[in-house]
Design an enzyme around this catalytic site. Structure first.
Site, mmCIF file in Angstrom:
data_model
loop_
_atom_site.group_PDB
_atom_site.id
_atom_site.type_symbol
_atom_site.label_atom_id
_atom_site.label_comp_id
_atom_site.label_asym_id
_atom_site.label_seq_id
_atom_site.Cartn_x
_atom_site.Cartn_y
_atom_site.Cartn_z
ATOM 1 N N CYS A 58 3.532 0.851 -5.997
ATOM 2 C CA CYS A 58 3.713 1.054 -4.563
ATOM 3 C C CYS A 58 3.205 -0.168 -3.794
ATOM 4 O O CYS A 58 2.559 -1.050 -4.353
ATOM 5 C CB CYS A 58 2.992 2.312 -4.105
ATOM 6 S SG CYS A 58 3.795 3.832 -4.671
ATOM 7 N N HIS B 171 1.798 2.283 1.867
ATOM 8 C CA HIS B 171 0.636 3.056 2.298
ATOM 9 C C HIS B 171 -0.521 2.118 2.595
ATOM 10 O O HIS B 171 -0.482 0.929 2.273
ATOM 11 C CB HIS B 171 0.243 4.084 1.224
ATOM 12 C CG HIS B 171 -0.115 3.493 -0.113
ATOM 13 N ND1 HIS B 171 -1.377 3.022 -0.402
ATOM 14 C CD2 HIS B 171 0.625 3.286 -1.229
ATOM 15 C CE1 HIS B 171 -1.411 2.575 -1.644
ATOM 16 N NE2 HIS B 171 -0.208 2.708 -2.174
#
Length: 431
Positions: A346, A327
């Site tokens: 992440c 992301h």
């Protein structure tokens, strides 16, 4: 003797093709590629045609990175055996360009041997001042070892210079072992991310020299608490202006105490409590009862889309057990750091718009202009990929950069090298 040599050769062919260690045995959720080769039949045919050497070459992983890294091994083994290659002494304080430094001769000799200075670089002046080309050589060395390229001989730079070349050899060997675990890629689009190098690359298909279409910097999980896992999955969806559904571990450890201390925290961080799953889950007000619901998992906390959202404006989804994805991020300043393990697991990418543009090539209606417009919209938009893109999150502390062909070394961020080194040593003892 014949049986022993044949059995040894069969073990070698399998090991060089698939690896000596099963990655699952040392904690990785990564299966070595299954293989349908009949090694005995292949060896028998190679003996009959006097092609045993060629068979051994054919069994190596076809990855360009494997060939590039393997080509560095003889050079570094030779350096490890060079008795004239000495490391600079430890320092009491940092040495800046222009200052006196007594180890300039030793430093220059090491930088030339490692390829960070040209062999014809002029010898340091008798004054012993740290200046000129040797400063450029230190900066080149710093880049190759994941350090801030400021030319200052500080403790981190000296520590990297003092790492024995025998360990650099071992890092290359450990990297080659891990590359044998990866799937044998064909003509398919894929993304590869080297965790300790903080770098991502993308290919439509791998050319003979291994050069990627593009690369970009990334931020990965914290070394001590929230490590980014190693795995191979398939990207299936891109989400513009995503919600951030706060994981329970982060909620309980970090956010609930802040909410209890200051109820205005939710409004300040554009967060809300919701009941149920999905983006259309109904919002509920903050009360003592809803706080209890958050604690026991009946309700969930999420951050609404927008510039302050922890995921940035684009999310790249490849379903996996760890719920890890790529992301964007509003914290762009972190990409200026040389060490970038700041996330909860992440992967944050430096240029999500460029990555989305490449990922959505099979959807020609998604031009760069439309992608940018989607990030500026008020709506959350999900875009399915017509064909999945393989995503490989791997871990090697030695790598040949496909952009410029230089070999780089990284710190063993998650201590995976140490674990693999022990596993290989135990295997050798067992044999």
């Amino acid at each position: 003797m014949d049986v022993a040599v044949s059995a040894g050769m069969l073990r070698y062919l399998r090991d060089v093709h698939m690896g000596r260690i099963d990655p699952r045995m040392i904690g990785f959720r990564l299966e070595a590629p299954r293989d349908a080769h009949d090694f005995a039949a292949l060896l028998s045919a190679a003996i009959a045609s006097q092609q045993v050497t060629n068979l051994a070459v054919d069994m190596r992983p076809p990855l360009a990175q494997y060939q590039l890294l393997r080509s560095m091994l003889p050079r570094y083994r030779s350096l490890a055996a060079d008795p004239t290659l000495l490391a600079p002494q430890s320092i009491a304080r940092a040495i800046h360009p222009g200052e006196l430094y007594g180890d300039t001769g030793v430093l220059q000799h090491e930088l030339v041997a490692l390829g960070d200075l040209p062999p014809d670089a002029p010898a340091p002046r008798e004054s012993g001042r740290y200046e000129g080309l040797i400063v450029d050589g230190v900066k080149h060395f710093q880049v190759r070892h994941g350090l801030e390229p400021d030319g200052v001989i500080g403790k981190s730079t000296v520590a990297a210079l003092r790492v024995p070349v025998t360990w650099r050899v071992r890092q290359i060997e450990l990297a080659l072992e891990r590359l044998r675990w990866l799937p044998h890629l064909g003509d398919e689009r894929f993304i590869a991310l080297n965790i300790p190098m903080f770098r991502l690359w993308a290919w439509d298909t791998i050319p003979p020299n291994g050069a990627p279409l593009f690369g970009m910097d990334v931020i990965v999980g914290r070394a001590l608490s929230t490590q980014t896992p190693v795995f191979v999955e398939e990207m299936r969806e891109v989400i513009f202006r995503p919600y951030w559904n706060v994981p329970r571990s982060i909620l309980r450890r970090e956010l609930l105490p802040k909410i209890k201390q200051d109820p205005a925290y939710l409004r300040q961080e554009n967060m809300e409590i919701v009941s149920g799953a999905g983006d259309d889950a109904p919002r509920v007000e903050l009360t003592a009862e809803t706080l209890a619901g958050l604690e026991n998992g009946v309700l969930r906390l999420r951050q609404r889309p927008g510039p302050k959202n922890a995921l940035g404006l684009i999310k790249f989804v490849f379903p996996n057990q760890e719920d890890v994805y790529m992301h964007g991020t509003p914290a762009q300043a972190l990409f200026a750091r040389s060490r970038r393990d700041f996330s909860h697991g992440c992967v944050r990418v430096a240029d999500p718009v460029a990555l989305a543009e490449w990922v959505l090539q099979d959807r020609p209606e998604w031009t760069r202009e439309r992608i940018v417009a989607a990030t500026l919209s008020t709506q959350t938009v999900r875009v399915k990929l017509p064909r999945p893109i393989k995503v490989i999150l791997f871990y090697t502390t030695a790598a040949v950069m496909p952009e410029d062909g230089t070999i780089r070394f990284a710190d063993d961020l998650y201590r995976h090298d140490a674990r693999l080194d022990r596993a290989l040593a135990m295997r050798e003892l067992a044999q």
